[in-house]
Write an enzyme that holds these catalytic residues in place. Structure first.
Site, mmCIF file in Angstrom:
data_model
loop_
_atom_site.group_PDB
_atom_site.id
_atom_site.type_symbol
_atom_site.label_atom_id
_atom_site.label_comp_id
_atom_site.label_asym_id
_atom_site.label_seq_id
_atom_site.Cartn_x
_atom_site.Cartn_y
_atom_site.Cartn_z
ATOM 1 N N HIS A 1 15.170 83.322 71.556
ATOM 2 C CA HIS A 1 14.452 84.580 71.340
ATOM 3 C C HIS A 1 13.650 84.595 70.029
ATOM 4 C CE1 HIS A 1 16.886 85.656 74.662
ATOM 5 N NE2 HIS A 1 17.940 86.080 74.016
ATOM 6 N N HIS B 1 14.648 86.263 78.205
ATOM 7 C CA HIS B 1 14.344 87.639 78.604
ATOM 8 C C HIS B 1 13.535 88.384 77.537
ATOM 9 C CE1 HIS B 1 17.905 88.856 76.272
ATOM 10 N NE2 HIS B 1 17.421 90.081 76.298
HETATM 11 C C1 BG6 Z 1 21.206 87.396 74.849
HETATM 12 C C2 BG6 Z 1 22.324 86.894 73.986
HETATM 13 O O1 BG6 Z 1 20.343 86.337 75.186
HETATM 14 O O2 BG6 Z 1 20.475 88.384 74.129
HETATM 15 C C3 BG6 Z 1 23.236 88.026 73.565
HETATM 16 O O3 BG6 Z 1 23.073 85.920 74.717
HETATM 17 C C4 BG6 Z 1 22.440 89.131 72.912
HETATM 18 O O4 BG6 Z 1 24.249 87.566 72.680
HETATM 19 C C5 BG6 Z 1 21.250 89.522 73.782
HETATM 20 O O5 BG6 Z 1 23.293 90.240 72.732
HETATM 21 C C6 BG6 Z 1 20.337 90.489 73.056
HETATM 22 O O6 BG6 Z 1 19.367 90.949 73.945
HETATM 23 P P1 BG6 Z 1 18.735 92.407 73.797
HETATM 24 O O7 BG6 Z 1 17.748 92.475 74.920
HETATM 25 O O8 BG6 Z 1 19.884 93.372 73.945
HETATM 26 O O9 BG6 Z 1 18.119 92.459 72.440
#
Ligand code: BG6
Length: 500
Positions: free
Chosen positions: A251, A189
């Protein structure tokens, strides 16, 4: 008339309506569906992008009626859209939603699904697998046996895509048996975040940066994704996973790829993904003894985050009392290419840290010879700070003359607040990703070989950690992680941005 719009905020354009689609949501009552997917779909409906004629069919084991499911969905959308939720648009959106109970492992239930879907030639059919990955194989097998996967079908997979290279391979083979690679949409994402796409715009929409974006000009790069949240209600999952697999494998490595990749020839999916893959394959392996020098793992203990007391990781529900799972990782990555040889990339992520921030800091080389005197004559290199979260801004630190008689230099920031420059609502990550999958645009999804390459780099680090008796180093909730994280970067003569 001047066309210069330097100070004029630019509006996001109103989207044209998208094509009709069928979205089949496995795990339709789950956390992701309620918290992210349904609110994202409703937003796109309120924008006018999703039009009547589209259908969202949610599936899960619970025996809800469609009416009961719509009530759940309404509560979720109301909660997560807050002031943006429009009561007057709910009925129209709800009419697109239906629900069917389905046991993902029961062949008989798929015949019913086939009937529900019917034939809609030319309409893209999306299967979103938002379930535990151990159900992927059964779902794929049954979808194929029921003959529901059409040539227009797309399979969307939510992370985690396995827990190592071997399990990722099994998942990819299972899904690959029912759909071609161009039908598979693997979600990270972070790639759906407007701010991350802005990195592409910054690098490849401007001629300014490219000549500087290399060894000789860049001294080092830092990527920090820090969270104040703990593991929330996901203790059991998180304890099996840890920060390296939960955040770095996907990420942070995706951010690294976008920062470090060569300019792709076009923005077409494979042109971009080919370049990202080359970065992943050029990452210098970190294994065995090296892992303990180039990486630091930590685990939070009780502390104070913001103004509130926070318990330690070992007290979280679902977490084993003697867990050695890391909630923090810092590491030094090196990319063995002509462009990046000798330029370290420091990556850092963790839960229960001091601040909620995602930030990239590119530090440039110092001037080769200073003609000025004074404290800032030459020690302070230019620095580009790209803040992705919670607000989006780009800051370039330069040295300027401080007012007065003496020729004294002082650092000043050229700062661009993108939230101010562009009025209007940016798309949330899942709005963008669902929209792209409906349109058939794969650019922001991970290709199989990228996932494999990322695991291949991560697995030896994991193995070295497993063999190390010491385990993760403790850090107080609300701090910036264990002291060893500062030592990791200080060894090379640098400091994390928050320590400067
Ligand atoms: C997710 C993780 O992919 O990304 C989570 O599984 C994390 O542990 C999250 O909190 C963080 O995403 P964002 O968009 O809040 O930075």
């Amino acid at each position: 008339m001047s066309t210069d719009a330097r100070s004029t905020p630019t509006s996001h354009s109103t989207p044209r309506p998208g094509p009709p689609f069928d979205l089949v949501l496995f795990g339709g009552t789950g956390d992701l569906a309620m918290r992210k997917l349904l609110p994202a779909l409703m937003r796109r409906y309120m924008d006018g992008w999703i039009t009547p004629g589209s259908r969202v069919l949610a599936l899960a084991r619970t025996r809800h009626t469609t009416e009961a499911y719509r009530a759940l969905a309404q509560a979720a959308c109301r909660q997560h859209l807050g002031a943006d939720f429009r009561e007057d648009r709910w009925d129209g959106f709800a009419a697109l939603l239906s629900y069917a109970p389905l046991d993902a492992t029961a062949s008989a239930d798929y015949a019913g699904l086939a009937t529900l879907l019917g034939a809609r030639p030319g309409v893209p059919r999306l299967f979103f697998l938002s379930t535990a990955p151990d159900l992927f194989a059964a779902i794929c097998r049954e979808l194929a046996a029921a003959g529901i996967v059409t040539p227009e079908s797309r399979i969307m997979l939510e992370k985690p895509l396995g827990e190592d290279a071997a399990s990722a391979r099994r998942i990819n083979e299972t899904v690959g048996a029912i759909a071609g690679e161009r039908q598979i949409y693997r979600i990270d994402h972070y790639l759906g975040k407007e701010t991350v796409q802005n990195l592409l715009a910054l690098r490849f929409g401007n001629a300014l940066f490219e000549p500087l974006w290399r060894r000789g000009q860049v001294r080092h790069v830092q990527i920090t994704v820090a969270e104040q949240l703990g593991v929330e209600s996901r203790g059991e999952f998180y304890d099996r996973t840890g920060a390296l697999r939960d955040m770095v494998q996907n990420h942070l490595l995706q951010l690294l790829c976008i920062l470090a990749m060569e300019p792709p020839a076009t923005s077409a999916a494979d042109a971009v993904r080919d370049e990202k893959l080359k970065v992943l394959r050029a990452l210098r392996p970190i294994g065995d003894a090296e892992a303990l020098i180039k990486t630091v793992r930590g685990q939070y203990r009780p502390g104070v985050v913001g103004a509130s007391r926070a318990g330690g990781y070992l007290e979280e529900p679902g977490v084993a009392g003697d867990s050695r799972t890391e909630t923090f990782v810092a590491l030094k990555a090196e990319i063995d290419t002509w462009r990046w040889a000798g330029v370290p990339f420091y990556l850092r992520t963790g839960k229960r840290l001091h601040e909620h921030v995602a930030e990239i800091v590119v530090t440039f080389e110092q001037v080769p010879h200073s003609i000025f005197e004074g404290p800032f004559s030459s020690q302070l290199p230019n620095r580009l700070v790209i803040r992705l979260q919670p607000d989006e801004c780009i800051t370039l630190r330069i040295l300027a003359k401080s007012p007065g008689e003496a020729m004294r230099l002082k650092p000043v920031d050229l700062a661009l607040d993108l939230g101010e420059s562009f009025k209007g609502r940016p798309l949330e990550a899942y709005e963008r990703l669902l929209g792209d999958a409906i349109l058939g645009n794969l650019t922001l999804f991970m290709r199989r070989d990228e996932v494999d390459a990322a695991w291949n780099w991560i697995d030896p680090i994991r193995a070295a950690w497993d063999a190390d008796e010491q385990g993760p180093r403790p850090y107080a909730a609300g701090s910036w992680g264990p002291a060893a994280s500062s030592a990791l970067i200080a060894r090379d003569g640098f400091a994390w941005y928050d320590e400067l």
